[in-house]
Every structure is written in structure tokens, then in C-alpha cells.
Design an enzyme around this catalytic site. Structure first.
Site, PDB file in Angstrom:
ATOM      1  N   SER A  36       0.778  -1.085   0.125  1.00  0.00           N
ATOM      2  CA  SER A  36      -0.146  -0.036   0.584  1.00  0.00           C
ATOM      3  C   SER A  36       0.732   1.314   0.279  1.00  0.00           C
ATOM      4  CB  SER A  36      -0.886   0.197   1.381  1.00  0.00           C
ATOM      5  OG  SER A  36      -0.128  -0.317   2.648  1.00  0.00           O
ATOM      6  N   ILE A  39       8.158   0.610  -0.592  1.00  0.00           N
ATOM      7  CA  ILE A  39       8.818  -0.360  -1.299  1.00  0.00           C
ATOM      8  C   ILE A  39       7.887  -1.285  -1.816  1.00  0.00           C
ATOM      9  CG2 ILE A  39      10.195  -1.827  -0.948  1.00  0.00           C
ATOM     10  CD1 ILE A  39      12.294  -0.166   0.773  1.00  0.00           C
ATOM     11  N   TYR A 178      14.232  -3.828  16.113  1.00  0.00           N
ATOM     12  CA  TYR A 178      14.660  -3.989  14.804  1.00  0.00           C
ATOM     13  C   TYR A 178      15.182  -5.064  13.846  1.00  0.00           C
ATOM     14  CZ  TYR A 178      14.434  -2.962   9.420  1.00  0.00           C
ATOM     15  OH  TYR A 178      13.751  -2.350   8.692  1.00  0.00           O
TER      16      TYR A 178
END
Length: 303
Positions: A36, A39, A178
């Protein structure tokens, strides 16, 4: 599979303008998560332009339809699949629907994800940062991949591209949650690829450097830096065509070597960098809306 498959695919890409052969993506089914925005959105356009039928997955149905509409305006083929990838039952239903409607999936691009840049000093009461990051960056793509693998192995063909980060090589400060989640996906993919190689199913880990998307926007130090989503998407499409094991950056590779040869030196260098670049406003509690963890729905970038 032939050990020369990737070099031969590169040769085919280089000679395609002379031979007139189409992209090997023509007529294939390519699932792209996080389609959406960022990338994922750019990859949808690029893969569709190469002739693929892009199967777009994201949480935001309205944004998926926007992207699909643009694909169709450009002469491509797209189908949308709204899905919360952190919902295991929803992922299982997505797999069943994809196979029922299309028979098979040729390529899967695991792009959806979240990035959190927050120091440990500000994370003591935020273990949910780790849980949420692992849920979308590791557990979700693994579940989706495992759901599609039996069909790929039975057909003797399939390819999975995982969007990770150069952080798995560099181990940059303030990205503990992350980088840990992306490192887990990177390692899982390498093991899975060795088990499925004989069945014609391959994996690619894309260790991107900084890509300028809405995900990186809250970090002031990144303003105006990094590749564009379109540049990243071009590399993803090339990986879909050529099926390399790894796509890395020179800086990431040098950092990985230095981490191996002089680990304490790299600790010192990164410790200094950690002090030079403090937490951004978005990572600091008690600063209004900026204090919220930044999550771009359904979009992955490398930071």
C-alpha cells in the site's frame, strides 16, 4: 536447480534488449506484502510493468485499491487482498484464498514490516516494542511463507524475496528490536533455502541500506538521505528475475567484515556514533503525538 541459474539469468537480462525476450516475470503470480506504500507500492508497479500479475497484500483496503488502480491504468494486472499479517488465522485464510483463486504463487515478496529506532535507555518499560516488531517482521512472513511453500515445492518452482536490512550486518545502535527481527528472518530464510533448493524453491535476502520512505521520516538525521522507493523496487524486480541468495550493499559488506575482524573496534566506533545521533523526537515519551512508536501500516524500508 542449476548452480548457474543466477549468472544465466543475469546474462539473459543483459541481452534481452537485443533478443527481444520478455522478462521471466511475464505471466507469473507475484505476491507483494506491504503493497500500500513505499517499497511495496513501487515494487507492484515495477513487477506489473514486467508482465507479472501482482497480488497485493496490506491492511488498508482503500490504499490497496488505489495502488491496484494505478497498476491497471498502466496496462498491468493486479488483485488486492486486505489482510492483517499479524493475525495468524487471517494469514492462513489468505494462503487458502491465493491458492484457490490462482492455483499457485510463483514469487512472494515479504516486504510488510515496521521499524523502531529507540535506545535501550528509553525502552525499559516498552517490551511491547519487541513483541510487535517480531510479530510483523518475523512471525508474519514466516507463517505466510510456510503456508505457500508446500505448493511451491510440489510444483518444483518458487521464489521468496525477504526485505531485510543492512543492519543485520552492521548491528547499528538504537535498532535492537528492529535488527533482531530482521536478522531472525534473514537466518530463517538461509536455512529454509538450503532445505528447499532441491525442490526448485529459492530464497533471496535483500539487505537494503537506507530507503527514503514514510517509515524513515520521523528520524531527523535521515532527512533527504537514502535511495528512493523506485530505486529499491528496481532491485527487487531484478532479484525476482535472477534469484540471487543475497543482495547487499558495499557498506554493509565492509561493516560485516570489520565486525568479524575487529569486533571491539567496531563497538567503539558505533558507541561514538550512538552518542552523536540521539533519539529522535518520535522515540521520546511525553512529547505528544511524536511520542508514539512510528509505524507505517504495511510498509517496510531499511533503516
Amino acid at each position: 536447480m542449476n548452480l548457474l541459474s543466477t549468472p544465466l539469468a543475469r546474462l539473459d537480462r543483459l541481452t534481452r534488449p537485443l533478443t527481444g525476450r520478455p522478462s521471466p516475470l511475464r505471466g507469473t503470480h507475484v505476491v507483494i506484502t506491504g503493497a500500500s506504500s513505499g517499497i511495496g507500492e513501487a515494487t507492484a508497479y515495477a513487477a506489473a510493468a514486467a508482465g507479472a500479475h501482482v497480488l497485493l497484500v496490506a491492511r488498508r483496503a482503500d490504499e490497496l485499491e488505489r495502488v491496484a488502480g494505478r497498476v491497471r491504468e498502466r496496462g498491468g494486472t493486479a488483485t488486492t487482498y486486505p489482510c492483517d499479517l499479524t493475525d495468524g488465522a487471517a494469514v492462513d485464510a489468505l494462503v487458502a484464498r491465493l491458492l484457490a483463486e490462482h492455483g499457485h504463487v510463483d514469487h512472494l515478496v515479504n516486504n510488510a514490516g515496521r521499524s523502531i529506532r529507540r535506545s535501550l535507555a528509553l525502552s525499559g518499560d516498552r517490551f511491547h516494542d519487541v513483541e510487535r516488531t517480531m510479530a510483523i517482521n518475523f512471525l508474519a512472513p514466516v507463517r505466510l511463507t510456510m503456508g505457500l511453500l508446500p505448493s511451491m515445492r510440489e510444483r518444483g518452482s518458487g521464489h521468496v524475496v525477504n526485505i531485510v536490512t543492512w543492519g543485520v550486518q552492521l548491528k547499528a545502535p538504537k535498532f535492537s528490536a528492529y535488527i533482531a527481527s530482521k536478522t531472525a528472518l534473514d537466518a530463517w530464510s538461509r536455512v529454509a533455502g538450503r532445505e528447499t533448493w532441491g525442490d526448485g524453491v529459492t530464497f533471496t535476502s535483500m539487505r537494503f541500506g537506507l530507503v527514503e520512505t514514510a517509515m524513515t521520516a520521523p528520524t531527523e538525521a535521515y532527512a533527504g538521505r537514502g535511495a528512493s522507493p523506485e530505486q529499491a523496487a528496481a532491485r527487487v524486480v531484478r532479484a525476482l528475475e535472477e534469484r540471487p541468495v543475497l543482495v547487499s550493499t558495499l557498506a554493509g559488506n565492509l561493516g560485516e567484515v570489520l565486525n568479524l575482524l575487529a569486533p571491539r573496534l567496531t563497538d567503539v566506533l558505533f558507541a561514538r556514533a550512538d552518542r552523536m545521533f540521539p533519539d529522535s523526537a518520535a522515540a521520546r515519551p511525553g512529547e505528544g503525538e511524536a511520542a508514539k512508536v512510528h509505524r507505517v501500516p504495511d510498509e517496510a524500508g531499511a533503516t
